[in-house]
Design a protein around this motif. Structure first.
Motif, mmCIF file in Angstrom:
data_model
loop_
_atom_site.group_PDB
_atom_site.id
_atom_site.type_symbol
_atom_site.label_atom_id
_atom_site.label_comp_id
_atom_site.label_asym_id
_atom_site.label_seq_id
_atom_site.Cartn_x
_atom_site.Cartn_y
_atom_site.Cartn_z
ATOM 1 N N ILE A 290 0.840 -1.203 0.000
ATOM 2 C CA ILE A 290 0.000 0.000 0.000
ATOM 3 C C ILE A 290 0.872 1.251 0.000
ATOM 4 O O ILE A 290 0.624 2.199 -0.754
ATOM 5 C CB ILE A 290 -0.970 -0.018 1.199
ATOM 6 N N VAL A 291 1.901 1.252 0.835
ATOM 7 C CA VAL A 291 2.803 2.405 0.891
ATOM 8 C C VAL A 291 3.532 2.579 -0.438
ATOM 9 O O VAL A 291 3.672 3.701 -0.938
ATOM 10 C CB VAL A 291 3.807 2.253 2.061
ATOM 11 N N ALA A 292 3.978 1.491 -1.042
ATOM 12 C CA ALA A 292 4.669 1.569 -2.324
ATOM 13 C C ALA A 292 3.743 2.104 -3.415
ATOM 14 O O ALA A 292 4.153 2.954 -4.223
ATOM 15 C CB ALA A 292 5.208 0.196 -2.707
ATOM 16 N N ALA A 293 2.507 1.647 -3.439
ATOM 17 C CA ALA A 293 1.554 2.123 -4.450
ATOM 18 C C ALA A 293 1.258 3.605 -4.257
ATOM 19 O O ALA A 293 1.198 4.364 -5.234
ATOM 20 C CB ALA A 293 0.271 1.300 -4.371
ATOM 21 N N ALA A 294 1.096 4.027 -3.016
ATOM 22 C CA ALA A 294 0.836 5.446 -2.746
ATOM 23 C C ALA A 294 2.042 6.293 -3.139
ATOM 24 O O ALA A 294 1.896 7.393 -3.680
ATOM 25 C CB ALA A 294 0.500 5.639 -1.275
ATOM 26 N N SER A 295 3.228 5.799 -2.887
ATOM 27 C CA SER A 295 4.441 6.522 -3.237
ATOM 28 C C SER A 295 4.574 6.669 -4.756
ATOM 29 O O SER A 295 4.919 7.738 -5.257
ATOM 30 C CB SER A 295 5.654 5.791 -2.663
ATOM 31 N N LEU A 296 4.307 5.591 -5.470
ATOM 32 C CA LEU A 296 4.372 5.660 -6.931
ATOM 33 C C LEU A 296 3.331 6.620 -7.497
ATOM 34 O O LEU A 296 3.618 7.386 -8.413
ATOM 35 C CB LEU A 296 4.182 4.270 -7.536
ATOM 36 N N ALA A 297 2.133 6.600 -6.952
ATOM 37 C CA ALA A 297 1.080 7.500 -7.415
ATOM 38 C C ALA A 297 1.473 8.948 -7.146
ATOM 39 O O ALA A 297 1.269 9.830 -7.994
ATOM 40 C CB ALA A 297 -0.235 7.159 -6.727
#
Length: 51
Positions: free
Chosen positions: A33-40
């Protein structure tokens, strides 16, 4: 003839394996979740810089 069920808790490094697997799954899910939010967030910043 009676039937007996024996339940044995499997441990690894002193912790029950079942709870360790649950904890590992939760940590993995949070990391994704943190990785996806960071990429977004990074994509949004790149769009602002380009445009």
């Amino acid at each position: 003839m009676p039937t007996y069920t024996v339940t044995e808790i499997v441990t690894f490094a002193g912790f029950p394996v079942g709870w360790s697997l649950v904890a590992a799954g939760v940590v993995t899910a949070l990391a994704l979740i943190v990785a996806a939010a960071s990429l977004a967030s990074a994509r949004r910043v790149r769009r602002r810089v380009r445009g």
